[in-house]
Design a protein around this motif. Sequence first.
Motif, mmCIF file in Angstrom:
data_model
loop_
_atom_site.group_PDB
_atom_site.id
_atom_site.type_symbol
_atom_site.label_atom_id
_atom_site.label_comp_id
_atom_site.label_asym_id
_atom_site.label_seq_id
_atom_site.Cartn_x
_atom_site.Cartn_y
_atom_site.Cartn_z
ATOM 1 N N GLY A 29 0.828 -1.196 0.000
ATOM 2 C CA GLY A 29 0.000 0.000 0.000
ATOM 3 C C GLY A 29 0.860 1.242 0.000
ATOM 4 O O GLY A 29 1.928 1.265 -0.604
ATOM 5 N N THR A 30 0.399 2.280 0.673
ATOM 6 C CA THR A 30 1.195 3.499 0.805
ATOM 7 C C THR A 30 1.694 3.607 2.244
ATOM 8 O O THR A 30 1.110 3.031 3.157
ATOM 9 C CB THR A 30 0.366 4.739 0.424
ATOM 10 O OG1 THR A 30 -0.806 4.807 1.251
ATOM 11 C CG2 THR A 30 -0.061 4.681 -1.039
ATOM 12 N N TYR A 31 2.787 4.341 2.418
ATOM 13 C CA TYR A 31 3.410 4.358 3.742
ATOM 14 C C TYR A 31 3.887 5.748 4.132
ATOM 15 O O TYR A 31 4.087 6.632 3.296
ATOM 16 C CB TYR A 31 4.613 3.396 3.777
ATOM 17 C CG TYR A 31 5.859 3.955 3.105
ATOM 18 C CD1 TYR A 31 6.823 4.654 3.839
ATOM 19 C CD2 TYR A 31 6.056 3.798 1.739
ATOM 20 C CE1 TYR A 31 7.947 5.180 3.221
ATOM 21 C CE2 TYR A 31 7.183 4.313 1.115
ATOM 22 C CZ TYR A 31 8.133 5.005 1.862
ATOM 23 O OH TYR A 31 9.240 5.534 1.237
ATOM 24 N N VAL A 32 4.069 5.917 5.430
ATOM 25 C CA VAL A 32 4.750 7.076 5.997
ATOM 26 C C VAL A 32 5.828 6.540 6.928
ATOM 27 O O VAL A 32 5.567 5.624 7.722
ATOM 28 C CB VAL A 32 3.764 7.985 6.777
ATOM 29 C CG1 VAL A 32 4.538 8.988 7.631
ATOM 30 C CG2 VAL A 32 2.856 8.723 5.813
ATOM 31 N N SER A 137 7.698 3.148 10.812
ATOM 32 C CA SER A 137 7.029 3.022 9.513
ATOM 33 C C SER A 137 5.594 2.564 9.682
ATOM 34 O O SER A 137 5.328 1.616 10.420
ATOM 35 C CB SER A 137 7.775 2.020 8.621
ATOM 36 O OG SER A 137 9.126 2.385 8.452
ATOM 37 N N MET A 138 4.679 3.230 8.983
ATOM 38 C CA MET A 138 3.259 2.891 9.027
ATOM 39 C C MET A 138 2.736 2.709 7.612
ATOM 40 O O MET A 138 2.955 3.567 6.750
ATOM 41 C CB MET A 138 2.475 3.994 9.750
ATOM 42 C CG MET A 138 2.800 4.100 11.224
ATOM 43 S SD MET A 138 2.435 5.733 11.929
ATOM 44 C CE MET A 138 3.811 6.687 11.261
ATOM 45 N N VAL A 139 2.067 1.592 7.371
ATOM 46 C CA VAL A 139 1.545 1.264 6.045
ATOM 47 C C VAL A 139 0.023 1.216 6.082
ATOM 48 O O VAL A 139 -0.557 0.620 6.983
ATOM 49 C CB VAL A 139 2.088 -0.095 5.554
ATOM 50 C CG1 VAL A 139 1.468 -0.460 4.204
ATOM 51 C CG2 VAL A 139 3.605 -0.068 5.455
ATOM 52 N N ALA A 140 -0.602 1.862 5.110
ATOM 53 C CA ALA A 140 -2.044 1.737 4.903
ATOM 54 C C ALA A 140 -2.237 0.789 3.730
ATOM 55 O O ALA A 140 -1.876 1.111 2.601
ATOM 56 C CB ALA A 140 -2.681 3.092 4.615
ATOM 57 N N ASP A 162 0.369 10.094 3.150
ATOM 58 C CA ASP A 162 1.591 10.874 2.969
ATOM 59 C C ASP A 162 1.911 11.617 4.262
ATOM 60 O O ASP A 162 1.217 11.478 5.257
ATOM 61 C CB ASP A 162 1.480 11.837 1.771
ATOM 62 C CG ASP A 162 0.356 12.847 1.905
ATOM 63 O OD1 ASP A 162 0.092 13.303 3.043
ATOM 64 O OD2 ASP A 162 -0.253 13.210 0.888
ATOM 65 N N CYS A 163 2.985 12.408 4.239
ATOM 66 C CA CYS A 163 3.484 13.053 5.456
ATOM 67 C C CYS A 163 2.530 14.095 6.016
ATOM 68 O O CYS A 163 2.554 14.367 7.222
ATOM 69 C CB CYS A 163 4.849 13.699 5.183
ATOM 70 S SG CYS A 163 6.161 12.515 4.836
ATOM 71 N N TYR A 196 10.237 -0.077 0.113
ATOM 72 C CA TYR A 196 9.647 1.248 0.270
ATOM 73 C C TYR A 196 10.174 2.138 -0.855
ATOM 74 O O TYR A 196 11.381 2.233 -1.058
ATOM 75 C CB TYR A 196 10.038 1.865 1.617
ATOM 76 C CG TYR A 196 9.495 1.135 2.818
ATOM 77 C CD1 TYR A 196 8.214 1.406 3.312
ATOM 78 C CD2 TYR A 196 10.250 0.176 3.483
ATOM 79 C CE1 TYR A 196 7.712 0.741 4.414
ATOM 80 C CE2 TYR A 196 9.753 -0.496 4.592
ATOM 81 C CZ TYR A 196 8.494 -0.216 5.049
ATOM 82 O OH TYR A 196 7.997 -0.872 6.145
ATOM 83 N N ARG A 197 9.296 2.795 -1.583
ATOM 84 C CA ARG A 197 9.698 3.679 -2.675
ATOM 85 C C ARG A 197 9.012 5.030 -2.498
ATOM 86 O O ARG A 197 7.786 5.100 -2.444
ATOM 87 C CB ARG A 197 9.319 3.076 -4.034
ATOM 88 C CG ARG A 197 10.046 1.779 -4.368
ATOM 89 C CD ARG A 197 9.546 1.205 -5.668
ATOM 90 N NE ARG A 197 8.136 0.802 -5.550
ATOM 91 C CZ ARG A 197 7.363 0.531 -6.590
ATOM 92 N NH1 ARG A 197 7.815 0.675 -7.821
ATOM 93 N NH2 ARG A 197 6.112 0.147 -6.413
#
Length: 232
Positions: A29-32, A137-140, A162-163, A196-197
């Motif tokens: 997914g997406t991460y911060v 790190s947190m992933v949705a 996002d941040c 992570y990208r």
Amino acid sequence: MKRSLVYVLLLALVLTGMGIYGAAKVDAGTYVKYFIPYLSTNTNGVTYCVLSNMGGMFDNVSRTVVQVTGNAAGNASQAVITHDDPAAYNNMTFRSTNQLTFSGQYVYIGTGNTQIFTLTSDTSTASGLQNYGLTLSMVAASTTVNVNAGSAAGIARSSMLDCKKMSMSCFQGTTSPKRNMIGYTCESGMYDGTTYRVYKVDSWTSTFLNGGNFITNTYAVSGTDNSTDLAY
């Protein structure tokens, strides 16, 4: 009739393929990711970090890990540390605010101080060896989303963490008021279950069935270097 059946079967194959991929990489997914360079196991140096998830309905955090990236002894393994007790972990759903407490060699969540991470393998309470840094790190998870708009139907990435959407503020010490921490930075992007990208070098695609034709669009994600600048 046969032609319609062919399109239905093709769409089923696409969705099945994506379902298999998602099952293999359940955290994709997406991460911060926050880089926190200074923490301490000293009981006078307890750190409180408040996180607010201001994302949308698909930005619920499904995975959180930490890595001790450096310590005063210079022997941090940088290994990924997962939850002590996943059942006790608060998923940081969208529109929620949570407090993380870094106290001693442990990390707690919430005002009730539920322990979620143990850092004993990479930190020390010995005098002169108490300082360390880590990443949070947190992933949705980005499951496929069915999109229906008139005659168009398809799939698109769901989470867009996002941040700015997952912002954090940290304070340190036992005094009142506590010391405001500085120096931590944020990075956000996409996570495929392994890598992570950051967004600035990434793109994403969506596929739609429209008028009997599969249409694939690729969208570039741009922005400033989000490891140092939260502006997007």
